[in-house]
Design an enzyme around this catalytic site. Structure first.
Site, PDB file in Angstrom:
ATOM      1  N   GLY A 158      23.015  82.628  28.364  1.00  0.00           N
ATOM      2  CA  GLY A 158      22.387  81.319  28.247  1.00  0.00           C
ATOM      3  C   GLY A 158      22.426  80.525  29.534  1.00  0.00           C
TER       4      GLY A 158
ATOM      5  N   GLY B  11      28.829  79.722  27.267  1.00  0.00           N
ATOM      6  CA  GLY B  11      28.379  78.385  26.929  1.00  0.00           C
ATOM      7  C   GLY B  11      28.429  78.172  25.427  1.00  0.00           C
TER       8      GLY B  11
ATOM      9  N   GLY C 155      20.215  81.369  21.916  1.00  0.00           N
ATOM     10  CA  GLY C 155      19.521  82.441  22.621  1.00  0.00           C
ATOM     11  C   GLY C 155      19.493  83.746  21.855  1.00  0.00           C
TER      12      GLY C 155
ATOM     13  N   GLU D 212      27.959  88.102  21.468  1.00  0.00           N
ATOM     14  CA  GLU D 212      28.904  87.118  21.990  1.00  0.00           C
ATOM     15  C   GLU D 212      30.178  87.094  21.143  1.00  0.00           C
ATOM     16  OE1 GLU D 212      25.710  83.977  23.978  1.00  0.00           O
ATOM     17  OE2 GLU D 212      26.325  83.727  21.902  1.00  0.00           O
TER      18      GLU D 212
END
Length: 239
Positions: free
Chosen positions: A37, A97, A112, A118
């Protein structure tokens, strides 16, 4: 007039990387997870600069998306997977982020569409650092920025019904400059969920992930991070 959101993102990312190096949480020979991101990318760039200037050596990265892999290729950061013998399924630290972060450092991620990878990376990291601009710092989660839920396409209707029973208003995410729904790096669809009233993110993470057909939701509550949040006045709050 203060600094822009883009400037805040760079400030938060640079401050986080440099601070964590000074505290020896980012160090030579480490295994690091790199997020995805518009705020994670400046962190990847700053990491590459500290490798280039000789501060860091032999850093092994595990990435969370094709976007991050391409950035690592550009900056010359070697990329591994969690399954590689050099990584052995565990990372020293991950940095990423967030789309929203509440006062207890619970997160919403997945704007995203990369939150599955993640979460795999960040839930297998010994230490998690989050970088964000001031607009991402909120009192409660779930009522403004939509919670992304990655789902198996064949389970779309029953999953949405189950999410609606949990009080969510659901929308299948549509592509930009692409006809039809967003397809993730894993070949799945994204359903974005909003609640009229704030929800308990830890409780809701478990309930959503228990729905058959859900691959992963964008609540991150089980590995509480240290957050570096840049403000419009040019300061960085560490929480």
């Amino acid at each position: 007039m203060g600094i822009s959101k883009d400037e805040q993102k760079v400030l938060a990312a640079t401050t986080a990387v440099d601070t964590l190096i000074a505290e020896e949480k980012i160090f030579s020979g480490m295994k690091i997870g790199l997020g995805t991101g518009s705020t994670a990318m400046p962190a990847v760039k700053r990491l590459s600069e500290r490798i280039a200037d000789g501060t860091l050596k032999d850093v092994k990265a595990v990435v969370t998306s094709f976007q991050t892999q391409l950035a690592c290729e550009e900056y010359g950061i070697p990329v591994y997977t969690l399954n590689d013998k050099a990584i052995e399924g565990h990372l020293d630290l991950a940095i990423d982020g967030a789309d929203e972060i509440d006062q207890k450092n619970n997160l919403i991620k997945g704007g995203g569409a990369a939150h599955l990878r993640e979460k795999i990376v960040e839930y297998n990291a010994g230490f998690l650092a989050i970088v964000a601009d001031g607009s991402k710092d909120v009192d409660t989660l779930g009522t403004k920025f939509p919670l992304p839920v990655e789902i198996i396409a064949d389970a779309r209707v029953p999953v949405i019904k189950a999410l609606e029973k949990l009080g969510a208003t659901c929308t299948v995410r549509e592509g930009v400059k692409k006809a039809g729904p967003v397809i993730t790096d894993n070949g799945n669809m994204i359903v974005d969920c909003v609640w009229k009233s704030p929800v308990d993110p830890a409780e809701m993470e478990d309930k959503i992930d228990a729905i058959t057909g859900v691959v992963e939701c964008g609540f991150f509550t089980k590995n509480k991070p240290v957050a570096f949040i840049a403000k419009e006045d040019g300061s960085v709050v560490r929480r």
